[in-house]
Design a protein around this motif. Structure first.
Motif, short mmCIF file in Angstrom:
data_model
loop_
_atom_site.label_atom_id
_atom_site.label_comp_id
_atom_site.label_asym_id
_atom_site.label_seq_id
_atom_site.Cartn_x
_atom_site.Cartn_y
_atom_site.Cartn_z
N LEU A 39 23.53 31.61 18.78
CA LEU A 39 23.90 30.56 18.27
C LEU A 39 23.33 29.73 18.47
CD1 LEU A 39 28.26 31.73 18.42
CD2 LEU A 39 26.58 32.36 17.23
N LYS A 40 23.40 28.25 18.30
CA LYS A 40 23.10 27.17 18.54
C LYS A 40 23.61 26.73 19.36
CE LYS A 40 22.08 25.83 12.94
NZ LYS A 40 22.27 24.92 12.28
N SER A 41 25.16 26.26 19.97
CA SER A 41 25.60 26.58 20.92
C SER A 41 25.17 26.61 21.98
CB SER A 41 26.98 26.43 20.98
OG SER A 41 27.45 27.41 21.12
N THR A 77 29.87 33.24 25.46
CA THR A 77 29.90 31.76 25.76
C THR A 77 28.65 31.39 25.73
OG1 THR A 77 30.58 31.80 27.40
CG2 THR A 77 32.49 31.12 25.67
N ARG A 128 35.59 27.18 19.94
CA ARG A 128 34.53 26.24 19.03
C ARG A 128 33.74 27.35 18.93
NH1 ARG A 128 35.42 22.87 16.63
NH2 ARG A 128 37.41 20.84 17.62
N THR A 129 33.00 28.01 20.36
CA THR A 129 32.25 29.14 20.17
C THR A 129 32.65 30.63 19.27
OG1 THR A 129 31.80 29.02 22.39
CG2 THR A 129 31.38 31.55 21.91
N GLU A 158 32.57 28.97 15.84
CA GLU A 158 30.90 29.08 15.26
C GLU A 158 29.96 30.96 15.25
OE1 GLU A 158 26.68 27.79 16.81
OE2 GLU A 158 27.99 27.68 18.38
N THR A 188 32.17 32.77 13.95
CA THR A 188 32.56 33.22 11.99
C THR A 188 31.67 33.43 11.07
OG1 THR A 188 33.64 31.42 12.00
CG2 THR A 188 35.00 33.37 12.78
N GLN A 189 30.71 32.07 10.92
CA GLN A 189 29.44 31.70 9.97
C GLN A 189 28.17 33.17 10.61
OE1 GLN A 189 27.87 27.99 10.82
NE2 GLN A 189 29.06 27.30 9.34
N ALA A 190 28.34 33.27 12.11
CA ALA A 190 26.49 34.10 12.63
C ALA A 190 27.09 35.41 11.81
CB ALA A 190 26.86 33.55 13.80
N GLU A 231 34.09 32.57 5.05
CA GLU A 231 32.77 33.22 4.85
C GLU A 231 32.93 33.66 4.57
OE1 GLU A 231 30.41 30.95 6.20
OE2 GLU A 231 31.69 29.66 6.38
#
Length: 489
Positions: A286-288, A307, A322-323, A326, A328-330, A367
């Motif tokens: 993930l980007k985070s 995380t 937040r993780t 994020e 859910t989209q992935a 999504e």
């Protein structure tokens, strides 16, 4: 258009690949090989092989390697001329040797044969024809109730509908179409059904009666064209076939179709090749800094959210929230990209805040709403798990492109050199009890022989003394980690 969506078609003599790209990011990919075309949608004349009353099912020979599976809920009473439509006893409906028309609804998956139904349906661009059931339905994916009612009235006004023995479902792509377009589609389906009936009457053994369109044409039929800005094909011959289909069914989309003539291979655009390779790995970053671990098994798929390196800026609960958001989209994207289906368990990181849980679940639902394949999800359990299902009709991307590892037989891990060494010692002892040999020669992988000669040399000496036989070891570079042979001399 808010989103720039494109379809890219890559054609080689043995394989066709289609990619759906949204805003420069690969969303879905389909692969069809000439020698392994999918069977979903194909219609067969089948013969009942076995009836299993205990399972309320039957195995039907449709001319494939494995018999197809037919459950009593997919038996069509009208097609059998059965007056008791409430009958749910498979033994009263079917008998061995009986010939029936069936349609594949699920490809053979793993060791299972194809799943079939007697409720035959034939799709076209705007309609789905149900030749055995007189009914009229409109896709619920058309949001406007006024438009659904308008489409229903349009179909009722078509003369061929009144005279038809079967029924129709109006597809989502029919939104906004007029009487003449709808009638042309209906007449095409009825002609096609007439041809299928003719072939059925002429068939004497289990055989295919109707084959669904190839991948590059199915995409034009099934994908909502109003969402697609461009369709690019890297084969002139295939482009001509697609243009012919579009001219007949969706002429307004003809200007969106074009030949790709770039220097780079078409799937090098938008890193599609790289994305496909990444989709075969378990880990998705993930980007985070967090990541997903996706495990696909025969029974179900599990997706674990972690995380990772993401530490957040406030506190642990906020970082977790937040993780998960994020993720859910992935997750939704990976389900589409990998074509994962069946039972799916999502292991989100535990959240204490009930409001956070609801936000994550709502984000996931939003999504998944973009997915053309039917999905259903449960609420988050006390363990932070979400159970969901996604309709599975074809093999996943991994099962299409890969096969079980010949070294580990699909386990995903191999035995250590130490474990294999001890197996070899036990095998020599077992052989010594049954056979009289002068000495033994062990042929094994280099790592195993190194382990034995270095770490287990004392064990070898003890075994030789115990058996009063000499043991020789030979390293073979072509042997896999777990492979070995014990030869008596």
């Amino acid at each position: 258009m808010h989103n720039e969506e494109k379809i890219l078609v890559n054609v080689t003599p043995n394989e066709t690949r289609v990619a759906w790209v949204e805003n420069g990011v690969l969303q879905e990919v389909w692969v069809e090989r000439a020698n392994k075309r999918g069977l979903v949608g194909n219609i067969y004349m089948g013969k009942v092989d076995r009836v299993l009353p205990g399972m309320q099912a039957a195995f039907i020979n449709i001319g494939l390697e494995r018999a197809a599976f037919l459950h009593v809920s997919d038996v069509c009473h009208q097609a059998l001329g059965c007056e008791d439509e409430q009958c749910e006893d498979i033994a009263k409906l079917l008998h061995p040797g009986q010939k029936i028309m069936v349609q594949v609804v699920k490809d053979p998956l793993g060791s299972k044969g194809a799943r079939i139904t007697m409720q035959v349906t034939i799709p076209s661009r705007m309609l789905v024809y149900m030749p055995i059931e007189k009914t009229l339905g409109v896709s619920q994916k058309i949001d406007s109730s006024e438009e659904r009612e308008r489409l229903r009235e349009v179909v009722k006004q078509i003369p061929e509908f009144e005279s038809s023995e079967g029924g129709f479902i109006v597809r989502t792509v029919a939104e906004g179409v007029d009487f003449h377009e709808m009638r042309a589609d209906m007449m095409y389906l009825q002609r096609l059904w007439g041809d299928i009936q003719e072939k059925t009457r002429a068939s004497r053994k289990p055989t295919i009666i109707y084959e669904d369109l190839p991948l590059y044409l199915r995409i034009l039929r099934d994908v909502p064209m109003d969402q697609i800005e461009k369709i690019r094909v890297d084969s002139t011959e295939t482009l001509k076939k697609m243009q012919g289909f579009v001219e007949m069914y969706v002429p307004e989309c003809l200007n969106r179709l074009g030949l790709y003539q770039g220097e780079r291979p078409i799937f090098d655009l938008y890193n599609i090749e790289e994305e496909i390779q990444t989709a075969l790995h378990k880990r998705v970053n993930l980007k985070s800094g967090g990541y997903l671990i996706i495990d696909q098994t025969e029974a179900m798929t599990t997706i674990d959210v972690n995380t990772g390196a993401f530490v957040g800026h406030k506190n642990l609960e906020e970082t977790i929230y937040r993780t998960n958001l994020e993720a859910t989209q992935a997750i939704a994207r990976q389900l589409r990209l990998r074509n994962l289906g069946g039972i799916i368990i999502l292991d989100f990181i535990d959240m204490e805040d009930k409001q956070h849980q609801q936000h994550v679940l709502s984000a996931l639902e939003k999504e998944l709403a973009k997915d053309r394949v039917k999905t259903s999800i449960s609420s988050i359990s006390s363990l932070g798990l979400v159970e969901m299902t996604r309709k599975r009709t074809r093999e996943s991307l991994e099962r299409t492109l890969c096969e079980p590892c010949p070294v580990c037989s699909g386990r995903g891990s191999v035995k250590t050199a130490e474990t294999v060494a001890y197996e070899i010692f036990r095998e020599i002892t077992r052989m010594a009890r049954s056979f009289d040999a002068l000495q033994y020669r062990v042929i094994a992988a280099e790592s195993v022989v190194s382990q034995i000669m270095d770490e287990e040399s004392s064990s070898v000496a003890e075994l030789e003394a115990f058996l009063n036989k000499s043991i020789r070891f030979q390293a073979e570079s072509s042997y896999a980690a777990e492979q070995y042979d014990v030869v008596m001399m």
